[in-house]
Enzyme design. Structure first.
Site, PDB file in Angstrom:
ATOM      1  N   ASP A 129       0.865  -1.173   0.000  1.00 34.72           N
ATOM      2  CA  ASP A 129       0.000   0.000   0.000  1.00 34.72           C
ATOM      3  C   ASP A 129       0.913   1.238   0.000  1.00 34.72           C
ATOM      4  OD1 ASP A 129      -2.326   1.667   0.698  1.00 34.72           O
ATOM      5  OD2 ASP A 129      -1.445   1.723   2.698  1.00 34.72           O
ATOM      6  N   ASP A 131      -0.004   5.174   1.019  1.00 30.96           N
ATOM      7  CA  ASP A 131      -0.118   6.146   2.125  1.00 30.96           C
ATOM      8  C   ASP A 131      -0.157   5.437   3.468  1.00 30.96           C
ATOM      9  OD1 ASP A 131      -0.642   9.040   1.031  1.00 30.96           O
ATOM     10  OD2 ASP A 131      -1.717   7.672  -0.289  1.00 30.96           O
TER      11      ASP A 131
HETATM   12  O1  LIG Z   1      -4.496   3.120  -0.382  1.00 30.72           O
HETATM   13  P1  LIG Z   1      -3.570   4.211   0.059  1.00 30.72           P
HETATM   14  O2  LIG Z   1      -2.336   4.320  -0.792  1.00 30.72           O
HETATM   15  O3  LIG Z   1      -3.235   4.087   1.519  1.00 30.72           O
HETATM   16  O4  LIG Z   1      -4.377   5.556  -0.146  1.00 30.72           O
HETATM   17  C1  LIG Z   1      -5.474   5.874   0.724  1.00 30.72           C
HETATM   18  C2  LIG Z   1      -5.727   7.351   0.681  1.00 30.72           C
HETATM   19  O5  LIG Z   1      -4.468   7.955   0.973  1.00 30.72           O
HETATM   20  C3  LIG Z   1      -4.378   9.369   0.890  1.00 30.72           C
HETATM   21  O6  LIG Z   1      -5.032   9.941   2.000  1.00 30.72           O
HETATM   22  C4  LIG Z   1      -4.448   9.612   3.235  1.00 30.72           C
HETATM   23  O7  LIG Z   1      -3.090  10.093   3.272  1.00 30.72           O
HETATM   24  C5  LIG Z   1      -2.972  11.540   3.203  1.00 30.72           C
HETATM   25  C6  LIG Z   1      -1.489  11.881   3.129  1.00 30.72           C
HETATM   26  O8  LIG Z   1      -0.774  11.361   4.201  1.00 30.72           O
HETATM   27  C7  LIG Z   1      -3.678  12.154   4.417  1.00 30.72           C
HETATM   28  O9  LIG Z   1      -3.577  13.570   4.362  1.00 30.72           O
HETATM   29  C8  LIG Z   1      -5.147  11.723   4.404  1.00 30.72           C
HETATM   30  O10 LIG Z   1      -5.802  12.212   5.564  1.00 30.72           O
HETATM   31  C9  LIG Z   1      -5.262  10.201   4.382  1.00 30.72           C
HETATM   32  O11 LIG Z   1      -6.614   9.804   4.228  1.00 30.72           O
HETATM   33  C10 LIG Z   1      -4.921   9.871  -0.428  1.00 30.72           C
HETATM   34  O12 LIG Z   1      -4.912  11.278  -0.429  1.00 30.72           O
HETATM   35  C11 LIG Z   1      -6.305   9.315  -0.714  1.00 30.72           C
HETATM   36  O13 LIG Z   1      -6.727   9.728  -1.981  1.00 30.72           O
HETATM   37  C12 LIG Z   1      -6.196   7.791  -0.696  1.00 30.72           C
HETATM   38  O14 LIG Z   1      -7.451   7.200  -1.002  1.00 30.72           O
END
Ligand SMILES: O=P(O)(O)OC[C@H]1O[C@H](O[C@H]2O[C@H](CO)[C@@H](O)[C@H](O)[C@H]2O)[C@H](O)[C@@H](O)[C@@H]1O
Length: 371
Positions: A129, A131
């Protein structure tokens, strides 16, 4: 890594925010990318117009209210409130709770020998994954960069094992962040899969939703633009509405605006909830778990006997992949979390720095076993 309050709850504490009308089983397995997109019926043409709304700001719909409850229940009370109610845990309590939790989800670092023992004679496939796993969670989603050190480790590990990035982000965005052409990428929660090399589209099961999602993205931008701190992110086959930087007193407004758009598509779109983010997704029977199985199949690695898939992730959407591996008795899920939470994973790692250590160990193990 900043500690996400959402982690303080288990995965089962918040309602699953899905649309009640799932896609019919007859469509399972059908590559809907092969089906023509039909803009008929449920796709209103006036979506770019701001939707008239009630003056009260009170949520008038049970479902919208349950979304708000989920957002609130996944956030702890502010520090001053916790102190007043004597709710604050000492760091020792927290450590004890974490160690107790690790009995159920042992550290993948301390269990490394055990993991490689079970990999003996098997081909390993790695699914990562982005983020919260390869990059720390930060306030601004556009600045969730992975470190050069992490990139170097991922590059190294991909020399030895087929490696895929599975993300909720758009495939282009996550590719831009990772920047390694030799990997597989599954963006939009697995709805946009690409092989190594230049633009090799493998599978886009939600292709028919492309225009709808784009229209919803613009409507959400329009309808949330006056809420301070909201960020709407176009992830191509899904849309993220971030409320991390929104004052909690406006969360109800965020939910209301999302709900106003979503209820135009009662059978076509659904809402899920991630780390301080609401995500609008097509109603199709596809998720990160299905994407992993699809990739294993594409790689010729779907034979359980001699393949060990390992999936590392931190979020609710990663649970679909953990579940797939666990139920298929097929490899290991590794949950990245610095606080106890319930999971379908087998092992745990605290944060991206431990993920990096774990990946490094794999490289070293492979190099030493080749000597
Ligand atoms: O499946 P992932 O790669 O884990 O992505 C999931 C979401 O990640 C991002 O949002 C998350 O991370 C951001 C940066 O650290 C944070 O600001 C946010 O609050 C988190 O929800 C991304 O921006 C999303 O579009 C993804 O779906």
């Amino acid at each position: 890594m900043s500690l996400d309050p959402m982690d303080l709850k288990t995965n089962h504490s918040a309602p699953v925010l899905t649309d009640p009308a799932p896609i019919s089983k007859s469509r399972l397995g059908v590559h809907s990318s092969l089906l023509p997109y039909s803009p008929s019926g449920t796709f209103p043409s006036d979506l770019f117009l701001a939707i008239p709304r009630k003056k009260t700001g009170v949520l008038d719909d049970v479902r919208a209210r349950s979304w708000l409850d989920a957002m609130k229940s996944s956030s702890p009370p502010p520090k001053w409130m916790a102190k007043e109610s004597n709710n604050e845990f000492s760091s020792t309590d927290t450590d004890v709770a974490y160690r107790t939790w690790q009995r159920q989800y042992p550290s993948a670092l301390t269990s490394f020998e055990q993991i490689v023992k079970s990999a003996k004679g098997k081909r390993i496939a790695l699914f990562l994954d982005y983020d919260g796993t390869l990059s720390p969670i930060v306030d601004n989603p556009d600045c969730a960069f992975m470190s050069d050190a992490m990139r170097a480790v991922v590059k190294n590990v991909a020399k030895y094992f087929p490696t895929a990035i599975i993300s909720g982000r758009s495939r282009d965005k996550v590719y831009e962040f990772v920047g390694l052409a030799e990997l597989y990428y599954a963006g939009s929660h697995g709805m946009d899969i690409m092989g190594p090399g230049k633009e090799v589209n493998l599978f886009q099961p939600a292709r028919e939703f492309l225009h709808m999602i784009d229209a919803v993205f613009h409507s959400l931008m329009e309808n949330t633009k006056e809420i301070n701190g909201v960020k709407v992110e176009n992830n191509k086959f899904c849309v993220s509405v971030h409320y991390r930087n929104v004052d909690e007193k406006y969360w109800a407004t965020v939910v209301q605006r999302v709900h106003e758009i979503l209820k135009q598509y009662p059978t076509r779109l659904r809402l899920t909830h991630g780390r301080k983010v609401l995500e609008v997704r097509p109603v199709i029977d596809w998720d990160k778990g299905k994407a992993v199985m699809f990739l294993l199949e594409s790689l010729g690695l779907s034979n359980c006997e001699d393949v060990l898939p390992i999936y590392v992730g931190d979020d609710r959407t990663d649970e679909d992949a953990f579940k797939e591996l666990r139920e298929g008795n097929h490899g290991y899920g590794i949950l990245v979390s610095s606080v106890p939470k319930e999971s379908k994973a087998f092992y745990s790692l605290r944060d991206p720095s431990e993920v990096m250590e774990f990946l490094k160990s794999f490289v070293m193990w492979k190099q030493s076993s080749a000597l």
